[in-house]
Design a protein around this motif. Structure first.
Motif, PDB file in Angstrom:
ATOM      1  N   UNK A 107     -46.407   4.873 -29.381  1.00  0.00           N
ATOM      2  CA  UNK A 107     -46.736   6.287 -29.581  1.00  0.00           C
ATOM      3  C   UNK A 107     -45.991   7.131 -28.566  1.00  0.00           C
ATOM      4  N   UNK A 108     -45.788   8.389 -28.903  1.00  0.00           N
ATOM      5  CA  UNK A 108     -45.189   9.371 -27.994  1.00  0.00           C
ATOM      6  C   UNK A 108     -46.047  10.628 -28.031  1.00  0.00           C
ATOM      7  N   UNK A 109     -46.374  11.121 -26.836  1.00  0.00           N
ATOM      8  CA  UNK A 109     -47.223  12.301 -26.712  1.00  0.00           C
ATOM      9  C   UNK A 109     -46.528  13.298 -25.798  1.00  0.00           C
ATOM     10  N   UNK A 110     -46.029  14.391 -26.372  1.00  0.00           N
ATOM     11  CA  UNK A 110     -45.447  15.452 -25.556  1.00  0.00           C
ATOM     12  C   UNK A 110     -46.590  16.185 -24.859  1.00  0.00           C
ATOM     13  N   UNK A 111     -46.561  16.123 -23.530  1.00  0.00           N
ATOM     14  CA  UNK A 111     -47.717  16.548 -22.731  1.00  0.00           C
ATOM     15  C   UNK A 111     -47.705  18.043 -22.422  1.00  0.00           C
ATOM     16  N   UNK A 112     -46.605  18.531 -21.827  1.00  0.00           N
ATOM     17  CA  UNK A 112     -46.556  19.932 -21.434  1.00  0.00           C
ATOM     18  C   UNK A 112     -45.120  20.345 -21.140  1.00  0.00           C
ATOM     19  N   UNK A 113     -44.917  21.645 -21.049  1.00  0.00           N
ATOM     20  CA  UNK A 113     -43.631  22.202 -20.613  1.00  0.00           C
ATOM     21  C   UNK A 113     -43.881  23.150 -19.450  1.00  0.00           C
ATOM     22  N   UNK A 114     -42.879  23.305 -18.613  1.00  0.00           N
ATOM     23  CA  UNK A 114     -42.960  24.274 -17.523  1.00  0.00           C
ATOM     24  C   UNK A 114     -41.538  24.709 -17.160  1.00  0.00           C
ATOM     25  N   UNK A 115     -41.471  25.824 -16.432  1.00  0.00           N
ATOM     26  CA  UNK A 115     -40.179  26.424 -16.073  1.00  0.00           C
ATOM     27  C   UNK A 115     -39.837  26.077 -14.626  1.00  0.00           C
ATOM     28  N   UNK A 116     -38.628  25.633 -14.402  1.00  0.00           N
ATOM     29  CA  UNK A 116     -38.117  25.413 -13.047  1.00  0.00           C
ATOM     30  C   UNK A 116     -36.809  26.192 -12.905  1.00  0.00           C
ATOM     31  N   UNK A 117     -36.503  26.543 -11.657  1.00  0.00           N
ATOM     32  CA  UNK A 117     -35.240  27.227 -11.378  1.00  0.00           C
ATOM     33  C   UNK A 117     -34.244  26.225 -10.800  1.00  0.00           C
ATOM     34  N   UNK A 118     -33.068  26.221 -11.357  1.00  0.00           N
ATOM     35  CA  UNK A 118     -32.028  25.291 -10.911  1.00  0.00           C
ATOM     36  C   UNK A 118     -30.757  26.080 -10.603  1.00  0.00           C
ATOM     37  N   UNK A 119     -29.995  25.570  -9.659  1.00  0.00           N
ATOM     38  CA  UNK A 119     -28.715  26.197  -9.326  1.00  0.00           C
ATOM     39  C   UNK A 119     -27.683  25.843 -10.383  1.00  0.00           C
ATOM     40  N   UNK A 120     -27.013  26.848 -10.878  1.00  0.00           N
ATOM     41  CA  UNK A 120     -25.974  26.653 -11.878  1.00  0.00           C
ATOM     42  C   UNK A 120     -24.700  27.347 -11.414  1.00  0.00           C
ATOM     43  N   UNK A 121     -23.618  26.610 -11.405  1.00  0.00           N
ATOM     44  CA  UNK A 121     -22.323  27.157 -10.994  1.00  0.00           C
ATOM     45  C   UNK A 121     -21.644  27.786 -12.199  1.00  0.00           C
ATOM     46  N   UNK A 122     -21.315  29.102 -12.031  1.00  0.00           N
ATOM     47  CA  UNK A 122     -20.659  29.793 -13.139  1.00  0.00           C
ATOM     48  C   UNK A 122     -19.153  29.888 -12.944  1.00  0.00           C
ATOM     49  N   UNK A 123     -18.705  29.763 -11.693  1.00  0.00           N
ATOM     50  CA  UNK A 123     -17.276  29.630 -11.418  1.00  0.00           C
ATOM     51  C   UNK A 123     -17.142  28.909 -10.080  1.00  0.00           C
ATOM     52  N   UNK A 124     -15.937  28.789  -9.581  1.00  0.00           N
ATOM     53  CA  UNK A 124     -15.720  27.975  -8.381  1.00  0.00           C
ATOM     54  C   UNK A 124     -16.389  28.551  -7.144  1.00  0.00           C
ATOM     55  N   UNK A 125     -16.691  29.828  -7.132  1.00  0.00           N
ATOM     56  CA  UNK A 125     -17.242  30.445  -5.931  1.00  0.00           C
ATOM     57  C   UNK A 125     -18.630  31.050  -6.129  1.00  0.00           C
ATOM     58  N   UNK A 126     -19.201  30.892  -7.328  1.00  0.00           N
ATOM     59  CA  UNK A 126     -20.468  31.576  -7.598  1.00  0.00           C
ATOM     60  C   UNK A 126     -21.505  30.595  -8.150  1.00  0.00           C
ATOM     61  N   UNK A 127     -22.671  30.638  -7.548  1.00  0.00           N
ATOM     62  CA  UNK A 127     -23.799  29.826  -8.004  1.00  0.00           C
ATOM     63  C   UNK A 127     -25.013  30.728  -8.167  1.00  0.00           C
ATOM     64  N   UNK A 128     -25.695  30.587  -9.274  1.00  0.00           N
ATOM     65  CA  UNK A 128     -26.861  31.426  -9.542  1.00  0.00           C
ATOM     66  C   UNK A 128     -28.052  30.543  -9.919  1.00  0.00           C
ATOM     67  N   UNK A 129     -29.238  31.116  -9.787  1.00  0.00           N
ATOM     68  CA  UNK A 129     -30.446  30.430 -10.215  1.00  0.00           C
ATOM     69  C   UNK A 129     -30.772  30.786 -11.655  1.00  0.00           C
ATOM     70  N   UNK A 130     -31.016  29.784 -12.450  1.00  0.00           N
ATOM     71  CA  UNK A 130     -31.391  30.027 -13.848  1.00  0.00           C
ATOM     72  C   UNK A 130     -32.687  29.266 -14.146  1.00  0.00           C
ATOM     73  N   UNK A 131     -33.436  29.771 -15.106  1.00  0.00           N
ATOM     74  CA  UNK A 131     -34.665  29.106 -15.534  1.00  0.00           C
ATOM     75  C   UNK A 131     -34.352  27.991 -16.532  1.00  0.00           C
ATOM     76  N   UNK A 132     -34.993  26.858 -16.307  1.00  0.00           N
ATOM     77  CA  UNK A 132     -34.805  25.718 -17.215  1.00  0.00           C
ATOM     78  C   UNK A 132     -36.175  25.184 -17.606  1.00  0.00           C
ATOM     79  N   UNK A 133     -36.361  24.966 -18.897  1.00  0.00           N
ATOM     80  CA  UNK A 133     -37.627  24.431 -19.396  1.00  0.00           C
ATOM     81  C   UNK A 133     -37.608  22.904 -19.320  1.00  0.00           C
ATOM     82  N   UNK A 134     -38.605  22.363 -18.655  1.00  0.00           N
ATOM     83  CA  UNK A 134     -38.744  20.905 -18.531  1.00  0.00           C
ATOM     84  C   UNK A 134     -39.904  20.446 -19.404  1.00  0.00           C
ATOM     85  N   UNK A 135     -39.654  19.424 -20.198  1.00  0.00           N
ATOM     86  CA  UNK A 135     -40.673  18.839 -21.064  1.00  0.00           C
ATOM     87  C   UNK A 135     -41.146  17.514 -20.463  1.00  0.00           C
ATOM     88  N   UNK A 136     -42.443  17.377 -20.295  1.00  0.00           N
ATOM     89  CA  UNK A 136     -43.025  16.102 -19.892  1.00  0.00           C
ATOM     90  C   UNK A 136     -43.645  15.426 -21.113  1.00  0.00           C
TER      91      UNK A 136
END
Length: 306
Positions: free
Chosen positions: A154-183
């Motif tokens: 069986x598989x039971x999708x339990x919950x989702x939540x938002x985390x912020x992760x660093x994402x590089x948009x170019x060689x000199x710029x990194x920003x925080x973006x929201x990412x949905x994590x599924x447990x």
């Protein structure tokens, strides 16, 4: 005289063998009758505290399943007393993963039902998916061939939540973006040996209470690397009541109807065969005694004539 007694003994043996076959046939007929009667709806009345309703599902022409099932799992490793109990809804649908003949095996059939519930996370508008799978396996080396359940998962999708992760948009710029994590929680008995709920081929399995089966449970996250073992949780359980299934159905099986059921609670009555066997043994013993007496008298008359 000796030939006469031997002939009588032979006839009794033949009649005894026929009587045993007749008794076996009567026993089988009664068994079939009793088991068929067990399928009456009145026999499916509540037998426990299980609140799940009995669902009815069909996979093509090869599998029919009726059951009331319930999953119990512990999603919090730190607090094993926190449990979730959910019924398999009758509105669950047969998944495309179900198969009459999986490509990797000619003796396995898969039955998967799936359903979804709204995600309680206010930051999302999605759903949480759940499913239950029964793996049916057939052993064609036995006589008669037998099939049963070789694995439950069986598989039971339990919950989702938002985390912020660093994402590089170019060689000199990194920003925080929201990412949905599924447990989600994966559960499995893994390969069961011996198989459970065995029944002869071309018969259906019928059981009011299949008991509680334990499943190894692991918590996974959608953000984890592929192949990760996940976090081990307290074992989950699956409970089945009012269960009837019919797998590996032949082309001649009646459409959308269960084949003759084999009731897990049925115990054959051995009293009649025992009585018949004892009576036959007594008759054979009597003939043997008469034969020995007759033979002794024949010898005695021979001695007297001399």
């Amino acid at each position: 005289m000796e030939a006469h007694h031997l002939l009588v003994l032979l006839l009794l043996c033949i009649l005894g063998a026929q009587a045993i076959e007749d008794v076996a046939a009567v026993e089988e007929t009664l068994a079939m009758k009793n088991q068929t009667e067990d399928i009456e709806e009145t026999d499916f009345n509540d037998v426990s505290n299980l609140t799940a309703d009995q669902g009815n599902w069909t996979v093509g022409e090869c599998i029919i399943v009726k059951m009331a099932a319930q999953l119990t799992l512990s999603p919090d490793k730190a607090n094993a007393n926190t449990t979730i109990t959910l019924d398999i809804p009758v509105t669950a649908t047969v998944s495309p993963q179900s198969s009459c003949l999986p490509p990797d095996s000619n003796s396995t059939q898969l039955f998967t039902v799936e359903w979804s519930d709204p995600d309680p996370n206010p930051d999302t508008t999605g759903v949480l998916n759940r499913n239950l799978t029964l793996h049916f396996s057939l052993n064609q080396t036995t006589s008669p061939p037998m099939y049963g359940v070789s694995k439950i998962s069986a598989v039971y999708e339990y919950r989702t939540y938002i985390v912020q992760v660093n994402t590089t948009i170019d060689t000199n710029t990194t920003i925080l973006v929201n990412e949905t994590v599924l447990e989600y929680i994966s559960m499995s008995t893994f390969a069961m040996n011996p198989w459970e709920f065995l029944v002869p081929e071309n018969r259906s399995y019928l059981c009011m209470d299949t008991g509680v089966k334990s499943m190894i449970s692991e918590l996974h996250k959608s953000s984890e690397p592929g192949g990760s073992p996940g976090e081990r949780l307290t074992n989950a359980t699956v409970t089945g009541k009012r269960v009837q299934f019919d797998a590996f159905r032949s082309a001649s099986a009646p459409p959308n109807q269960f084949q003759l059921p084999s009731d897990c609670s049925y115990r054959p009555n051995d009293i009649v065969p025992i009585i018949v066997g004892c009576a036959l043994a007594g008759m054979v013993l009597m003939v043997l005694v008469a034969y020995m007496v007759g033979r002794s008298r024949s010898r005695a008359r021979g001695y007297m004539s001399v």
